[in-house]
Design a protein around this motif. Structure first.
Motif, PDB file in Angstrom:
ATOM      1  N   ASN A 194      53.557  37.330  36.275  1.00 21.69           N
ATOM      2  CA  ASN A 194      52.651  36.502  37.056  1.00 21.69           C
ATOM      3  C   ASN A 194      52.023  35.428  36.155  1.00 21.69           C
ATOM      4  N   ASP A 195      52.508  34.192  36.276  1.00 23.03           N
ATOM      5  CA  ASP A 195      52.008  33.102  35.427  1.00 23.03           C
ATOM      6  C   ASP A 195      50.516  32.861  35.637  1.00 23.03           C
ATOM      7  N   TYR A 196      50.083  32.886  36.892  1.00 21.02           N
ATOM      8  CA  TYR A 196      48.667  32.596  37.173  1.00 21.02           C
ATOM      9  C   TYR A 196      47.769  33.632  36.507  1.00 21.02           C
ATOM     10  N   TRP A 197      48.139  34.883  36.599  1.00 22.55           N
ATOM     11  CA  TRP A 197      47.368  35.971  35.999  1.00 22.55           C
ATOM     12  C   TRP A 197      47.250  35.745  34.484  1.00 22.55           C
ATOM     13  N   GLN A 198      48.363  35.438  33.844  1.00 21.83           N
ATOM     14  CA  GLN A 198      48.366  35.236  32.403  1.00 21.83           C
ATOM     15  C   GLN A 198      47.525  34.029  31.994  1.00 21.83           C
ATOM     16  N   LYS A 199      47.681  32.933  32.725  1.00 20.13           N
ATOM     17  CA  LYS A 199      46.917  31.727  32.398  1.00 20.13           C
ATOM     18  C   LYS A 199      45.428  31.930  32.653  1.00 20.13           C
ATOM     19  N   LEU A 200      45.089  32.676  33.693  1.00 17.56           N
ATOM     20  CA  LEU A 200      43.686  32.959  33.981  1.00 17.56           C
ATOM     21  C   LEU A 200      43.060  33.736  32.827  1.00 17.56           C
ATOM     22  N   GLU A 201      43.758  34.709  32.326  1.00 19.83           N
ATOM     23  CA  GLU A 201      43.242  35.488  31.207  1.00 19.83           C
ATOM     24  C   GLU A 201      43.050  34.615  29.967  1.00 19.83           C
ATOM     25  N   GLU A 202      43.981  33.695  29.716  1.00 20.85           N
ATOM     26  CA  GLU A 202      43.850  32.800  28.577  1.00 20.85           C
ATOM     27  C   GLU A 202      42.620  31.901  28.732  1.00 20.85           C
ATOM     28  N   ARG A 203      42.436  31.368  29.910  1.00 20.76           N
ATOM     29  CA  ARG A 203      41.338  30.443  30.148  1.00 20.76           C
ATOM     30  C   ARG A 203      39.980  31.135  30.079  1.00 20.76           C
ATOM     31  N   LEU A 204      39.920  32.388  30.521  1.00 19.89           N
ATOM     32  CA  LEU A 204      38.656  33.117  30.509  1.00 19.89           C
ATOM     33  C   LEU A 204      38.461  33.917  29.229  1.00 19.89           C
ATOM     34  N   ASN A 205      39.535  34.137  28.481  1.00 22.80           N
ATOM     35  CA  ASN A 205      39.527  34.999  27.301  1.00 22.80           C
ATOM     36  C   ASN A 205      39.074  36.405  27.665  1.00 22.80           C
ATOM     37  N   VAL A 206      39.784  36.986  28.625  1.00 19.11           N
ATOM     38  CA  VAL A 206      39.505  38.347  29.098  1.00 19.11           C
ATOM     39  C   VAL A 206      40.828  39.025  29.422  1.00 19.11           C
ATOM     40  N   THR A 207      40.783  40.328  29.586  1.00 19.14           N
ATOM     41  CA  THR A 207      41.876  41.065  30.225  1.00 19.14           C
ATOM     42  C   THR A 207      41.448  41.328  31.655  1.00 19.14           C
ATOM     43  N   PHE A 208      42.093  40.658  32.577  1.00 20.44           N
ATOM     44  CA  PHE A 208      41.638  40.605  33.962  1.00 20.44           C
ATOM     45  C   PHE A 208      42.239  41.755  34.760  1.00 20.44           C
ATOM     46  N   THR A 209      41.366  42.601  35.327  1.00 17.03           N
ATOM     47  CA  THR A 209      41.815  43.740  36.123  1.00 17.03           C
ATOM     48  C   THR A 209      41.080  43.716  37.468  1.00 17.03           C
ATOM     49  N   PRO A 210      41.690  43.090  38.475  1.00 14.72           N
ATOM     50  CA  PRO A 210      41.018  43.007  39.778  1.00 14.72           C
ATOM     51  C   PRO A 210      41.347  44.191  40.679  1.00 14.72           C
ATOM     52  N   THR A 211      40.387  44.553  41.525  1.00  7.77           N
ATOM     53  CA  THR A 211      40.643  45.429  42.657  1.00  7.77           C
ATOM     54  C   THR A 211      40.731  44.538  43.882  1.00  7.77           C
ATOM     55  N   LEU A 212      41.907  44.464  44.482  1.00  7.97           N
ATOM     56  CA  LEU A 212      42.157  43.555  45.602  1.00  7.97           C
ATOM     57  C   LEU A 212      42.249  44.361  46.891  1.00  7.97           C
ATOM     58  N   THR A 213      41.397  44.023  47.850  1.00  3.40           N
ATOM     59  CA  THR A 213      41.325  44.796  49.090  1.00  3.40           C
ATOM     60  C   THR A 213      41.450  43.878  50.290  1.00  3.40           C
ATOM     61  N   ALA A 214      42.364  44.200  51.180  1.00  2.00           N
ATOM     62  CA  ALA A 214      42.555  43.396  52.383  1.00  2.00           C
ATOM     63  C   ALA A 214      41.282  43.359  53.217  1.00  2.00           C
ATOM     64  N   ALA A 215      41.085  42.250  53.927  1.00  2.00           N
ATOM     65  CA  ALA A 215      39.843  42.041  54.665  1.00  2.00           C
ATOM     66  C   ALA A 215      39.577  43.145  55.676  1.00  2.00           C
ATOM     67  N   ASP A 216      40.628  43.641  56.363  1.00  2.00           N
ATOM     68  CA  ASP A 216      40.389  44.610  57.425  1.00  2.00           C
ATOM     69  C   ASP A 216      39.948  45.972  56.895  1.00  2.00           C
ATOM     70  N   GLY A 217      40.118  46.230  55.603  1.00  2.00           N
ATOM     71  CA  GLY A 217      39.635  47.487  55.043  1.00  2.00           C
ATOM     72  C   GLY A 217      38.576  47.301  53.986  1.00  2.00           C
ATOM     73  N   TYR A 218      38.041  46.077  53.946  1.00  2.00           N
ATOM     74  CA  TYR A 218      37.153  45.717  52.831  1.00  2.00           C
ATOM     75  C   TYR A 218      35.881  46.555  52.800  1.00  2.00           C
ATOM     76  N   ASN A 219      35.217  46.688  53.923  1.00  2.00           N
ATOM     77  CA  ASN A 219      33.940  47.412  53.949  1.00  2.00           C
ATOM     78  C   ASN A 219      34.094  48.863  53.525  1.00  2.00           C
ATOM     79  N   ASP A 220      35.127  49.513  54.046  1.00  2.00           N
ATOM     80  CA  ASP A 220      35.327  50.920  53.703  1.00  2.00           C
ATOM     81  C   ASP A 220      35.607  51.089  52.211  1.00  2.00           C
ATOM     82  N   LYS A 221      36.466  50.230  51.663  1.00  2.00           N
ATOM     83  CA  LYS A 221      36.796  50.316  50.244  1.00  2.00           C
ATOM     84  C   LYS A 221      35.586  49.985  49.381  1.00  2.00           C
ATOM     85  N   PHE A 222      34.820  48.987  49.809  1.00  2.00           N
ATOM     86  CA  PHE A 222      33.613  48.618  49.067  1.00  2.00           C
ATOM     87  C   PHE A 222      32.641  49.790  49.038  1.00  2.00           C
TER      88      PHE A 222
END
Length: 558
Positions: A112-140
């Motif tokens: 994933n180029d975007y993921w790699q470039k985002l980490e370079e730009r922020l200087n972090v190891t980026f680990t997102p939890t991605l949740t679809a909108a229809d299940g967002y409240n329950d997961k949150f």
């Protein structure tokens, strides 16, 4: 030209998240707790200097307005992007987030180029939890309950579950670190409007960076060619004149070889426009005693119902416009008037489609007249949609807190900046290339674009802007002039940012009641003499409960 694509499909709060099943008691809005730092629980009242506002920079070609709440307009591609963040905000650590996933999941980091470039730009190891909108409240909810709260989270803070998480201290109180000139340490956060900070704060507490909205999201457009064919040069200066214009337009019946109608329906956005014209005010408003009431209880609402009945009787509305499925008759050239958003008119674009289908069409934005020729009153958008909050645990480390605010600052880089270009469009050569006029041209790599779209939606983007393609530049002056008048007529919703606990269970019932009575009044199925019966049924059906809950919340916040 590009802008952060998320703005183009931001759904309504009510349709996407709504109110969670777990209702927070409004007494939580004034819960006891400490008065300050990171992670303090409760929304006890405090005085805080809202963050200092600094206008976003105006890139060459940008058209800025002096009207508060009116976004900047761009009619040409950015010729030269500027830098708004000099150094990567991170210190090489992990960065965890909780974000909405609007489409397909991204590919893994190593593909994933975007993921790699985002980490370079922020200087972090980026680990997102991605949740679809229809299940967002329950997961949150389960994420918060686990006690392992990500560093950054998009929080729907007008939702019961979001408010519970804030009041229980899961997220840092950022009031002190962002108040007044302190925010200037993060220049892009200083571009957030004072209105957005104000409506998203809780009794003087700032718990996150708001995802800012424009003051007005939907507005009317008329076929000026049909207006002139009907013998008029404007939409009139009073409501009765407006009605006559629309009656005469509808009376034509056919033009340019097509059968057409005045309007598709009288509901939703159309209902709101008529309330503007009769100065009915906001949906929820304060009565003379300071208690919250609904627009239904006003004399102006009765005038609106009478006016809509006249429209129906005059044949202005499509005969299947009450409860029927009509499709998009405006773009096919078969409606004289429609109401939509900026992205609908210019991004979809409705304007281009109607002109393509009907070359004689002359779409024109206009300011609806007040019933008496005076000023109209428009309910202002709440000013924001959710916040990006920092976990209380992460904020206990002052250096870490500064870095996390720096990450949000990067994400919220202003339009025209190199950082905003990356967040919204990805990488040159992978997601896009520059065209001959330095316009951003997508390369059509669906997988690369899906990778970007899946990761970019943290929930705090640059201040809203209006980007109008060169092919639609002829409409800019009319659009700008009209919008400035409309935006100037907006007034704030007194219960913005407040949730009524019972709304989750009452809204559907009240919506059905509203639809039945209002449609009945319009079509004549119900006489207007039943308005008081409608009001009584609405109050007893849960409306009074909501009024009381809003009043209680406002009393505790005052």
């Amino acid at each position: 030209m590009t802008q952060v694509p998320s703005r183009q499909f931001r759904p309504s709060r009510r349709t996407t998240f709504g109110l969670g099943a777990t209702a927070v008691a409004l007494t939580g809005l004034a819960a006891c707790g400490s008065s300050g730092g990171a992670g303090s629980g409760g929304f006890e009242e405090q005085d805080v200097a809202l963050p200092t506002y600094v206008e976003p920079p105006v890139p060459d070609g940008g058209i800025a307005s002096e009207v508060e709440g009116m976004p900047m307009i761009f009619t040409a591609p950015i010729a030269e992007y500027f830098t708004s963040v000099e150094e990567p905000p991170g210190g090489g650590e992990d960065l965890t987030t909780f974000q909405v996933l609007w489409g397909a999941p991204p590919r893994p980091r190593d593909k994933n180029d975007y993921w790699q470039k985002l980490e370079e730009r922020l200087n972090v190891t980026f680990t997102p939890t991605l949740t679809a909108a229809d299940g967002y409240n329950d997961k949150f909810s389960t994420t918060i309950a686990s006690g392992s709260v990500p560093d950054l989270s998009f929080v729907q803070d007008t939702d019961a579950i979001g408010q519970r998480a804030l009041s229980d201290g899961a997220f840092a109180d950022l009031s002190e670190v962002l108040s007044g000139d302190n925010v200037l340490a993060w220049p892009n956060l200083a571009n957030v409007s004072t209105n957005a900070w104000k409506v998203s704060s809780k009794n003087g507490h700032i718990y996150g960076v708001p995802n800012e909205n424009p003051f007005l999201t939907n507005f009317p457009l008329v076929r000026a060619d049909l207006m002139r064919l009907a013998g008029h040069e404007s939409m009139g200066s009073t409501a009765e004149e407006w009605l006559q214009v629309m009656t005469d337009i509808a009376g034509l019946g056919q033009a340019h070889g097509k059968k057409f109608w005045g309007m598709a329906t009288i509901a939703g956005n159309e209902q709101a426009m008529f309330e503007w014209m009769f100065r009915a005010g906001t949906t929820w408003q304060l009565d003379d005693s300071g208690k919250v009431t609904n627009v239904l209880m006003t004399d102006a609402f009765e005038q609106v119902m009478e006016f809509e009945k006249k429209l129906w009787d005059a044949g202005v509305v499509h005969p299947d416009g009450i409860g029927g499925e009509l499709g998009d008759l405006f773009t096919t050239g078969q409606l004289a008037l429609t109401i939509d958003s900026f992205n609908g008119f210019f991004g979809n674009p409705i304007i281009g489609q109607v002109v393509d289908s009907t070359p004689e069409a002359e779409p024109e934005f206009f300011v609806p007249p007040a019933f008496d020729g005076g000023d109209i009153v428009i309910q202002r958008d709440d000013g924001y949609w959710g916040i990006v909050a920092i976990s209380a645990e992460a904020a206990e480390d002052e250096k870490r807190l500064q870095e996390l605010l720096g990450v949000i600052n990067y994400w919220r880089a202003p339009f025209g900046s190199e950082e905003a270009l990356f967040i919204g469009s990805g990488t040159e050569g992978v997601n896009y290339e520059f065209g001959p006029d330095h316009e951003v041209v997508g390369l059509g790599d669906e997988q690369a674009d899906a990778d970007r779209a899946a990761l970019q939606w943290l929930g705090a983007f640059n201040s809203p802007i209006y980007s109008i393609k060169a092919t639609l530049s002829d409409y800019v002056d009319n659009f700008k002039t009209t919008m400035e008048q409309l935006v100037s007529s907006t007034v704030p919703n007194p219960v913005a940012g407040i949730v009524a606990p019972s709304a989750a269970t009452l809204n559907a019932k009240l919506d059905t009641l509203n639809e039945d009575y209002r449609n009945g009044f319009i079509t004549g199925r119900r006489p207007l003499s039943e308005l008081q019966a409608y009001r009584d049924a609405w109050l007893s059906g849960g409306g009074q409960t909501l009024c009381d809950e809003f009043t209680e919340a406002l009393d505790k916040a005052s």
